[in-house]
Structure formats: structure tokens, C-alpha cells
Design an enzyme around this catalytic site. Structure first.
Site, PDB file in Angstrom:
ATOM      1  N   THR A  49     -30.020  -6.085 -45.068  1.00 36.03           N
ATOM      2  CA  THR A  49     -30.074  -5.183 -43.919  1.00 36.03           C
ATOM      3  C   THR A  49     -28.671  -4.724 -43.533  1.00 36.03           C
ATOM      4  OG1 THR A  49     -31.951  -6.510 -43.160  1.00 36.03           O
ATOM      5  CG2 THR A  49     -31.056  -4.916 -41.610  1.00 36.03           C
ATOM      6  N   TYR A 137     -32.702 -16.560 -53.104  1.00 37.09           N
ATOM      7  CA  TYR A 137     -33.297 -15.347 -52.531  1.00 37.09           C
ATOM      8  C   TYR A 137     -34.419 -14.899 -53.449  1.00 37.09           C
ATOM      9  CZ  TYR A 137     -33.048 -10.814 -50.000  1.00 37.09           C
ATOM     10  OH  TYR A 137     -33.313  -9.707 -49.240  1.00 37.09           O
ATOM     11  N   LYS A 165     -35.071 -18.259 -49.583  1.00 37.22           N
ATOM     12  CA  LYS A 165     -35.576 -17.236 -48.677  1.00 37.22           C
ATOM     13  C   LYS A 165     -36.602 -16.415 -49.455  1.00 37.22           C
ATOM     14  CE  LYS A 165     -34.404 -12.802 -46.583  1.00 37.22           C
ATOM     15  NZ  LYS A 165     -33.430 -11.687 -46.617  1.00 37.22           N
ATOM     16  N   ILE A 204     -34.963 -15.510 -41.927  1.00 37.41           N
ATOM     17  CA  ILE A 204     -33.854 -14.557 -42.035  1.00 37.41           C
ATOM     18  C   ILE A 204     -34.490 -13.211 -41.757  1.00 37.41           C
ATOM     19  CG2 ILE A 204     -32.169 -13.474 -43.567  1.00 37.41           C
ATOM     20  CD1 ILE A 204     -31.767 -16.161 -44.906  1.00 37.41           C
TER      21      ILE A 204
END
Length: 295
Positions: A49, A137, A165, A204
Site C-alpha cells: 500500500t 508474504y 501474512k 497487516i
């Protein structure tokens, strides 16, 4: 959950840019202070982001360094240190550690990198040697590598690998990761309350850029097993969290943050600001939320 280093809400903070496309550090400081006042207690700098892939190595390192300095011990600091070359990831991780980061988030090898389990294990083993807790990730739709429960079992044997994540967006697959008993963080905005109920260890959350107070309240309610309160808060958040996930995610987060008052400028090229014809839908999804965030 008490043994996990990054429980609750970890804000994937949007990197602010000025009109010339440069990182706006004055605005970064202002936004960090406001997020702290809203109750945010962990930040991820140079996140997806935050446009990590569109920052130079030097910019990302400076962003992490300044972000940690602004936070100044008042919240946890995580840094994304993903790169194509494992040597670059290790170097970025060492620099993030020296700048004050307490953990790093790292994509698996991407763009024609290894997709076999051993190649991924070797990669994360190298990264973990840099001395910071590593959050893997899982975003298979973007990098072509999926973290399965079997792979997570193996990754969790690496000293320093602390969690994965999951941004895959599939609750059933995330629940399967959670059932391994290893630490799992949700990164898919529309799944937040369901992932918390399923037992994820932390979030997250990019969408929290435009709703920090409400997101903090939801996470606190979930921690207290106040599921009716969670549902009531999610009813306010769900319209916008679902909409931003439908496409143009980063552009939508920047647009929504601007509308609510946590502006970060426009995304950096090659992304552009959200198309004007899409703004009315974003604005409608935020109507009730904006009232609550203004409290």
C-alpha cells in the site's frame, strides 16, 4: 496470541507524495502522529500500500529510517525489504534493522524465481540470517508462489521466520494455514472479522489508512471476544473494505484516505489517481465511516 510479536493491527501506511511525486516527509510525520493518536501501535513502512515496488532502494531505506525516527519507540516498526536478488533483500533487511525496524516483511522469490519449496526455504533461510524476525508474504495471485500449510510447517522451522501474512483472499485457505498452529497474519481487507474469528494472530491492513479509529476499535473488540460489537463495527467498514478490494486497490486507498482526511497525495507513477468516475462510489461507501472517524 500473547507470544506473537506483532499482534492486532499493523498499519500498512500509505507513503505520501507531493505534487512532484517526491516522498512528502512532512505529511508522513503528520499522518503518523494522527495514526498514533487514533490508537495505532504498529506501522509497516514501504508496504505494498506504501508503493514499495515504485520506490528506489534508497528511497525505501530513507522512508524506513525516517518512519522509525518519527515513531520513536511509541509503536512497533516493520519494514518491507522485498527485492529480486536475495543479496539485496539481506542488505535491505540489515539496513532496516539498523534504522530501528523490529521485523521485516518479505515476498518470496518472484518474477521467474524458484517456485519449489526448497528454493523458497533456501531464500527465507538467507534472509533470516540478517537478524530480524521475518514475516513471509503469501500473495499467490501476484507472485505465482503459494504458501501452503505444508510449506508453512517447513518455513516455521527456520530460526527467525516468525509468521506468514496471507493476502490470498481465500478464507478457507487462510483457515488451513491457521490450523497449522503457526503464526498467521491476515492481509485481505474483506476478510478481517472472519480471519480474527478463525484465529489469525494479527493484521497487516492497508484499508486502515482511512479508518484508523474504527479499525483499532474492531481489533480491540475481537481481542475481547465481543463479537456483536465486531459485527456492528464491520457493518460500518464493510462497504469500503469490500469496494477497494474489487480493483485499483492502492489508488482506492489513497482516494479514500484523502476523503476522510488522512491524505497522502496521489499514488506515484505509473499508477495514477483513482479515475474521477469511481470517486462517487468510494464516497458513498465512506458516508457512515467518515462521521465516526471525525469523532
Amino acid at each position: 496470541m500473547s507470544d506473537f510479536q506483532f499482534p492486532g493491527l499493523n498499519l500498512a501506511i500509505a507513503t505520501p507524495f507531493d505534487d512532484a511525486g517526491r516522498i512528502d516527509y512532512a505529511r508522513l510525520e503528520d499522518n503518523v502522529e494522527r495514526y498514533l493518536a487514533a490508537g495505532v501501535r504498529s506501522f509497516l513502512f514501504s508496504s505494498g500500500t506504501g508503493m514499495h515496488v515504485y520506490l528506489s532502494k534508497e528511497e525505501s531505506e530513507e522512508l524506513i529510517r525516517r518512519g522509525a525516527r518519527i515513531v520513536n519507540g511509541r509503536a512497533k516498526v516493520i519494514a518491507q525489504t522485498s527485492a529480486l536478488l536475495v543479496e539485496d533483500v539481506v542488505e535491505r533487511t540489515v539496513r532496516a534493522r539498523d534504522a530501528g525496524a523490529e521485523g521485516v516483511m518479505v515476498l518470496p522469490p518472484f518474477f521467474e524465481g524458484p517456485t519449489d519449496d526448497q528454493g523458497i526455504l533456501d531464500f527465507y533461510s538467507e534472509v533470516a540470517k540478517a537478524g530480524l524476525p521475518v514475516i513471509g508474504y503469501n500473495v499467490p495471485q501476484a507472485v505465482g508462489v503459494a504458501v501452503t500449510p505444508e510449506l508453512l510447517d517447513k518455513l516455521s522451522e527456520i530460526p527467525g521466520f516468525c509468521a506468514v501474512k496471507d493476502s490470498g483472499g481465500d478464507l478457507a485457505k487462510q483457515a488451513a494455514l491457521i490450523r497449522t498452529g503457526h503464526f498467521v497474519m491476515n492481509g485481505a481487507d474483506p476478510l478481517v472479522p472472519y480471519a480474527l474469528y478463525a484465529g489469525c494472530d494479527g493484521l497487516i491492513w492497508g484499508g486502515a489508512n482511512f479508518a484508523p479509529k474504527t479499525c483499532v476499535a474492531l481489533v480491540e473488540a475481537a481481542a475481547g471476544h465481543k463479537w456483536e460489537e465486531v459485527r456492528a463495527l464491520w457493518k460500518i467498514l464493510e462497504p469500503s473494505m469490500g469496494l477497494i478490494w474489487e480493483g485499483d486497490y492502492v489508488q482506492s486507498v489513497y482516494a479514500a484516505a484523502d476523503l476522510v482526511g488522512y491524505g497522502a497525495g496521489a499514488p506515484r507513477k505509473p499508477l495514477r489517481a483513482l479515475a474521477p468516475e469511481k470517486l462517487p462510489a468510494i464516497r458513498r461507501s465512506l458516508e457512515t465511516l467518515m462521521e465516526r472517524e471525525a469523532i
